[in-house]
Design an enzyme around this catalytic site. Structure first.
Site, PDB file in Angstrom:
ATOM      1  CG  ASP A  41       0.623   1.592   6.612  1.00 23.51           C
ATOM      2  OD1 ASP A  41       1.191   1.753   6.573  1.00 23.51           O
ATOM      3  OD2 ASP A  41      -0.446   3.110   5.868  1.00 23.51           O
ATOM      4  CD  GLU A  90      -2.092   1.523   2.168  1.00 29.68           C
ATOM      5  OE1 GLU A  90      -2.601   2.302   3.231  1.00 29.68           O
ATOM      6  OE2 GLU A  90      -1.901   0.520   3.651  1.00 29.68           O
ATOM      7  CG  ASP A 105      -4.479   2.572   8.722  1.00 33.37           C
ATOM      8  OD1 ASP A 105      -4.393   2.158   7.610  1.00 33.37           O
ATOM      9  OD2 ASP A 105      -3.171   4.182   8.428  1.00 33.37           O
TER      10      ASP A 105
END
Length: 222
Positions: free
Chosen positions: A86, A13, A88
């Protein structure tokens, strides 16, 4: 290496993380594919849209085994396909989108154990030049205790892009020290069912899910 069993590709990403991964990888057997644009929501997409999506085209081309009726596992170029995003909400969304895509259009990749999730650290704990990595809050506390409480700092990584190539290699890409999770077909099925529920046409089922689970939501960015 030309033998797919020895090769792996990281689907990464973001450009910044992709740059660190390209610099930190072992180019003898590791390839890096940085995602471009928005990953397609395959819930309501026809196959022609999948073939034309700017994020999915490079994945289809890189893996080499086709999709749908054209899928041929014998043409797969990489024995390990590792999704690195990530830790998150956005990263979780990307993982679910990609797993749903593989489940619907390249299911044998998951059935045969080729798809993995990278596990980058959440924290760097350091005291002077002495540093440790932690993959959970509990591990962070343990690392702090190891280094002694005085003068110890714990830094939470906001994303993969904050890690330099050496850190990314040491924690997330080095086969000798990394942790990667193999995706089982049950994991992908759960992603697919959740995605259908949250992104599909059944409004009543979605409303019921939200009402039942709203109390568990945290850190919502409104």
């Amino acid at each position: 290496d030309k033998d797919p069993k020895n090769c792996e590709i990281y689907i990464v990403e973001g450009d910044s993380a992709g740059g660190s991964a390209k610099s930190g990888r072992d180019s003898r057997f590791q390839a890096i594919l940085a995602l471009r644009g928005k990953v397609l929501n395959v819930e309501k997409s026809r196959l022609d849209k999948v073939y034309s999506n700017l994020s999915l085209i490079p994945i289809i081309q890189a893996l080499g085994c086709g999709i749908g009726e054209d899928f041929d596992i014998e043409k797969l170029r990489y024995g390990k396909i590792i999704i690195m995003a990530d830790a998150d909400v956005d990263g979780s969304h990307i993982r679910i989108l990609l797993l749903t895509f593989f489940f619907r259009h390249m299911r044998q990749l998951i059935e045969d154990g080729h798809v993995f999730l990278a596990q980058p650290p959440l924290y760097k704990v350091f005291k002077g030049k002495n540093q440790r990595y932690a993959f959970s809050d509990e591990e962070r506390d343990a690392r702090i205790a190891e280094l002694g409480t005085n003068g110890v700092e714990a830094e939470r990584y906001k994303g993969l892009g904050e890690m330099d190539p050496e850190q990314l290699w040491e924690t997330t890409m080095d086969p000798a020290s990394r942790t990667i999770l193999k995706v089982e077909i049950e994991d992908a099925l759960a992603c697919d069912e959740a995605f259908s529920l949250l992104m599909g046409d059944n409004v009543e089922a979605r409303r019921e899910f939200i009402e039942q689970n709203a109390k568990y939501a945290e850190n919502i960015d409104v």
